[in-house]
Design a protein around this motif. Structure first.
Motif, PDB file in Angstrom:
ATOM      1  N   MET A 278      58.694  67.720  31.236  1.00 12.36           N
ATOM      2  CA  MET A 278      58.297  66.328  31.004  1.00 12.36           C
ATOM      3  C   MET A 278      57.544  65.857  32.238  1.00 12.36           C
ATOM      4  O   MET A 278      58.123  65.769  33.324  1.00 12.36           O
ATOM      5  N   LYS A 279      56.260  65.591  32.080  1.00  8.15           N
ATOM      6  CA  LYS A 279      55.465  65.126  33.218  1.00  8.15           C
ATOM      7  C   LYS A 279      55.176  63.639  33.068  1.00  8.15           C
ATOM      8  O   LYS A 279      54.708  63.199  32.008  1.00  8.15           O
ATOM      9  N   PHE A 280      55.486  62.889  34.096  1.00  8.91           N
ATOM     10  CA  PHE A 280      55.219  61.449  34.081  1.00  8.91           C
ATOM     11  C   PHE A 280      54.065  61.139  35.020  1.00  8.91           C
ATOM     12  O   PHE A 280      54.139  61.414  36.218  1.00  8.91           O
TER      13      PHE A 280
ATOM     14  N   ARG B 297      42.479  66.571  42.246  1.00 12.50           N
ATOM     15  CA  ARG B 297      42.835  65.282  41.663  1.00 12.50           C
ATOM     16  C   ARG B 297      43.269  65.452  40.214  1.00 12.50           C
ATOM     17  O   ARG B 297      42.706  66.254  39.475  1.00 12.50           O
ATOM     18  N   GLY B 298      44.232  64.680  39.824  1.00 18.48           N
ATOM     19  CA  GLY B 298      44.769  64.805  38.465  1.00 18.48           C
ATOM     20  C   GLY B 298      45.619  66.064  38.302  1.00 18.48           C
ATOM     21  O   GLY B 298      45.978  66.446  37.196  1.00 18.48           O
ATOM     22  N   GLY B 299      45.966  66.683  39.420  1.00 19.44           N
ATOM     23  CA  GLY B 299      46.596  68.003  39.374  1.00 19.44           C
ATOM     24  C   GLY B 299      48.021  68.055  38.854  1.00 19.44           C
ATOM     25  O   GLY B 299      48.542  69.143  38.603  1.00 19.44           O
ATOM     26  N   SER B 300      48.660  66.912  38.652  1.00 22.90           N
ATOM     27  CA  SER B 300      50.053  66.972  38.187  1.00 22.90           C
ATOM     28  C   SER B 300      50.190  67.571  36.785  1.00 22.90           C
ATOM     29  O   SER B 300      51.193  68.206  36.482  1.00 22.90           O
ATOM     30  N   ASP B 301      49.175  67.358  35.956  1.00 24.02           N
ATOM     31  CA  ASP B 301      49.209  67.999  34.636  1.00 24.02           C
ATOM     32  C   ASP B 301      49.197  69.522  34.798  1.00 24.02           C
ATOM     33  O   ASP B 301      49.874  70.251  34.074  1.00 24.02           O
ATOM     34  N   PHE B 302      48.395  69.957  35.758  1.00 26.12           N
ATOM     35  CA  PHE B 302      48.304  71.382  36.053  1.00 26.12           C
ATOM     36  C   PHE B 302      49.668  71.895  36.527  1.00 26.12           C
ATOM     37  O   PHE B 302      50.160  72.927  36.046  1.00 26.12           O
TER      38      PHE B 302
HETATM   39 MG    MG Z   1      46.465  62.117  35.335  1.00 32.92          MG
END
Ligand code: MG
Ligand code: ASP
Length: 457
Positions: free
Chosen positions: A4-6, A205-210
């Protein structure tokens, strides 16, 4: 297990973090690993303070740092009871002292390297992950912090480090799996990792989805949930067209095209590790947790509509390059693309004729320099305020008359470039920016008046 990614807005304040806690509680039985972004806007602020420090502006850096500290203190105060907050307060204090020292060091040297940038940027996820862990525990979850720098191993390309999958997978299995087996809820910061020498890195950037996708792939997740602040991917931008509908299921390739051409929900490249393992990825809304969201799958299910979605990307510049006689030979395209490469400008759409090439770029300040460079090879004109409209759907090459269906709706509209067939799943064209709302509304009406109920909500 599930991941689960927030995202930043889903942990932006005490209310959001409490909501996340409730969502995770509802899924404890499915053995979640939680991955969190920095609180909304924090990464931007950290980068701004690093930059200010690098420019020798210590005051600005410190002011930004203090406001960040206040925000984390206030959020922690709201979330944790007095006893917990007192304990946690000391930990926060220590982190912010270290950050302050780091900024001082940068300001003293007067130089900001990518390596130090990562050191600063990583604070966002370091702080959010400890805070969320504490809040989860205060909410009765058996949450435990896993320091991402101990499990996500990357190379040393600071600011966009590449994960070393073998090493990372081993460490995730060794460190996170046992926690799940013990019934605990591991919480990790996204976006950050460390190289083999344990120096902090970030993965872009935006790397949390990764990060979420890497964790899910390593641990064999049943699914990955990306919790954000929209109901899922839509047939088009609801701001342009109020009739936009939610897409229930979309293939990875289709989602990738949409992201490339303007849909901002998710960068699909970041979920590739999951998709390669056939793990479905869900986009869900933390403000509307009972919603079904959008499921992104490896293969697209059959759909009765031609298209899944229409995306539009504004602020596009067209560059027209006309060849002089001497360059008409085979070297022409290479020379042009070399120039783009030198200026590190990515190209979106290309169309060619015998004597000229038109390309589109995101508008940016490097264009005059590029044009000057190209001018030594060819005749160059450029024109801004254009937009790319992209229709995405499976197997478009197989549908007879698809172009007529689309352009038949746009008879009175000036179309500057057209591209279809480069991939089987998109039809793309370039228009004046100001025509976008009208075009999107007309095409949406034409292609989405009747909806396949299996695919659209
Ligand atoms: Mg994002
Ligand atoms: N906080 C990082 C960023 O803003 C990573 C992320 O949120 O995915 O880019």
């Amino acid at each position: 297990m599930i991941v689960m990614k927030f995202g930043g807005t889903s942990v932006e304040d005490a209310t959001a973090i409490s909501r996340a806690a409730a969502i995770v509680k509802g899924r404890v039985g499915q053995k979640p690993v939680v991955v969190v972004s920095a609180m909304a806007k924090v990464t931007d602020q950290l980068l701004a303070m690093a930059k200010a420090a690098g420019a020798g502006d210590r005051d600005t850096a410190q002011r930004l740092c203090r406001s960040l500290q206040e925000r984390h203190y206030n959020t922690a105060g709201e979330l944790l009871g007095t006893v917990r907050f007192t304990r946690f307060h000391a930990q926060l204090e220590e982190s912010f002292q270290a950050l302050d020292e780091l900024l001082r060091g940068i300001a003293a040297v007067g130089e900001l390297t990518p390596r130090t940038t990562d050191n600063v940027a990583a604070y966002g996820e370091m702080l959010s992950s400890v805070l969320v862990t504490e809040a989860f525990v205060a909410n009765g979850l058996d949450a435990v912090l896993v320091d991402s720098r101990e499990v996500i191993v990357t190379d040393s390309t600071f600011m966009r480090a590449a994960p070393q999958f073998e090493e990372t997978n081993e460490r995730l299995l060794a460190n996170v799996r046992p926690l799940l087996d013990a019934g605990r809820v591991p919480v990790m910061g996204g976006f950050i990792g460390a190289n083999k020498a344990a120096v902090t890195t970030t993965i872009g950037r935006g790397g949390s989805d990764f990060s979420a996708s890497i964790v899910g792939a390593a641990l064999g997740a049943e699914r990955i949930e990306i919790w954000t602040d929209v109901d899922g991917m839509m047939t088009t931008d609801p701001n342009l067209c109020p009739d936009a509908r939610r897409i229930k299921v979309i293939s990875f390739d289709e989602a990738a095209e949409l992201a490339y051409f303007g849909a901002k929900v998710l960068h699909p490249a970041t979920v590739l590790p999951a998709i390669q393992k056939n793990i479905p990825v869900y986009i869900l809304n933390s403000r509307n947790p009972s919603g079904e969201g959008t499921r992104i799958t490896t293969r697209a299910p059959k759909c009765r509509n031609f298209f899944k979605a229409i995306a539009a990307k504004k602020r596009i510049t067209i560059v027209d390059v006309a060849a002089p006689r001497i360059l008409l030979a085979h070297g022409f395209l290479k020379a042009i693309f070399d120039a783009f490469d030198r200026h590190r400008i990515p190209v979106d759409v290309v169309s060619t004729s015998e004597v000229s090439v038109s390309l589109t770029l995101d508008s940016n300040e490097s264009i005059p320099a590029l044009a000057a460079d190209l001018a030594s090879l060819a005749d160059v004109k450029y024109e801004g305020r254009k937009a790319i409209v992209c229709l995405v759907g499976e197997n478009l090459r197989e549908i007879p008359g698809i172009a007529a269906h689309v352009f038949g709706e746009l008879k009175d509209i000036k179309i500057r470039m057209i591209s279809q067939g480069a991939s089987e799943i998109n039809l793309t064209f370039v228009v004046e920016e100001e025509d976008v709302p009208e075009i999107v509304r007309r095409l949406h009406k034409k292609f989405f008046s009747e909806l396949d109920p299996e695919i659209f909500a």
